[in-house]
Design an enzyme around this catalytic site. Sequence first.
Site, short mmCIF file in Angstrom:
data_model
loop_
_atom_site.label_atom_id
_atom_site.label_comp_id
_atom_site.label_asym_id
_atom_site.label_seq_id
_atom_site.Cartn_x
_atom_site.Cartn_y
_atom_site.Cartn_z
N ARG A 238 18.58 -40.57 -7.60
CA ARG A 238 18.69 -38.71 -8.06
C ARG A 238 17.07 -38.59 -8.62
O ARG A 238 16.14 -39.34 -9.51
CB ARG A 238 19.78 -38.57 -9.47
CG ARG A 238 21.36 -38.98 -9.03
CD ARG A 238 21.46 -37.77 -7.83
NE ARG A 238 23.09 -37.78 -7.72
CZ ARG A 238 23.59 -38.28 -6.74
NH1 ARG A 238 22.98 -39.33 -5.97
NH2 ARG A 238 25.41 -38.37 -6.53
N GLU A 267 16.67 -29.64 -5.80
CA GLU A 267 17.17 -29.60 -4.37
C GLU A 267 17.75 -28.22 -3.44
O GLU A 267 18.71 -27.89 -3.48
CB GLU A 267 17.81 -31.17 -4.09
CG GLU A 267 17.58 -32.41 -4.51
CD GLU A 267 18.18 -33.44 -4.69
OE1 GLU A 267 19.06 -33.13 -3.26
OE2 GLU A 267 17.81 -35.12 -4.35
N HIS A 286 17.23 -35.56 1.26
CA HIS A 286 18.81 -36.16 0.51
C HIS A 286 19.65 -36.67 1.52
O HIS A 286 20.89 -36.42 1.84
CB HIS A 286 19.17 -35.49 -0.41
CG HIS A 286 19.68 -36.24 -1.66
ND1 HIS A 286 20.67 -35.67 -3.07
CD2 HIS A 286 20.95 -37.14 -1.41
CE1 HIS A 286 20.97 -36.37 -3.82
NE2 HIS A 286 21.62 -37.33 -2.26
#
Length: 326
Positions: A238, A267, A286
């Site tokens: 993360r 994000e 991601h």
Amino acid sequence: MKPYIYITRKLPEEAVKNLQASFQVNMWDRDDVAVPEDILLAESEKAHALLTVVSDQITGDLLRAGKNLKVVANMAVGFDNIDVEAATKQGIYICNTPDVLTETTADLTFALLTAAARRIVEAAEFVKEGNWKSWSPFLLAGQDIYNKTIGICGMGKIGEGVARRAKGFGMEILYHNRTRKPETEQELGARYCSFDSLLESSDFVVSLTPLTSETRHLFNQSAFRKMKPSAIFINASRGAVADEEALVHALKTREIAGAGLDVFVEEPISADHPLLKLPNVVALPHIGSASLETRMAMISVCVDNIERVLKGKEPRTIVNPGLLQA
């Protein structure tokens, strides 16, 4: 009336057909744009189940508004986007998708390590931009991976997967975890060490730890200063596990040699973010579990969990198991 399910991203029809056969299902019509907060709140107020993704913020207020809500199935292993405590107080099951994405995420993590070490993205762009004029002995020279030392922070199932790949590269494997893993040590030759020792000894420091109050900014200015100047930092856990301002400073001043990042604090990351201006950073959007097979498997687990709960059965995977004994 049939129980109502809201899905926060547009998913393939074949992936959710089982739900549509038994329940009333509504789905946000975009796969590339997040459902707005006001719409998600309104849908939560009438939904019996939510199928969410990691970027959806499932707050206490939203959960308390869900008077009919019985289950939130999160399409991720992590669940730091959900107020689990509030959900448990409301009697709402929180489910995730462990196991099915382990090997895929381990693949991506090691690929990110390789790309950062060998400057693969930088080299590919060098060719595409027409800058390759001749062969040079040290043109885009990177770092070896074979026989180096990898330090894995967070030796869960994905960490073990990365360690298996590292073993194939003849790497010395160090790890730091909340608890020791004797079986992993025996199987892979991994060696448990303190966090500081891992930082000081590793050529590649890989973050696979979940985000908690204890791990937030675990990789800070002090941590980066303890790493080798030749070390490369990999984050596939993360974004907030790393202090991004400290990371930028460490990369700019060459306290560390480079970074491979699949996750960020915000994000999507802004195109003008300082991290994206640095040539020694490989940045990905991601995509740790983003293979076609794995994403479909993750959806299947979410669908199964929702179907089980709404039919009065125990979910397949549960984050707040205390509800089962309630």
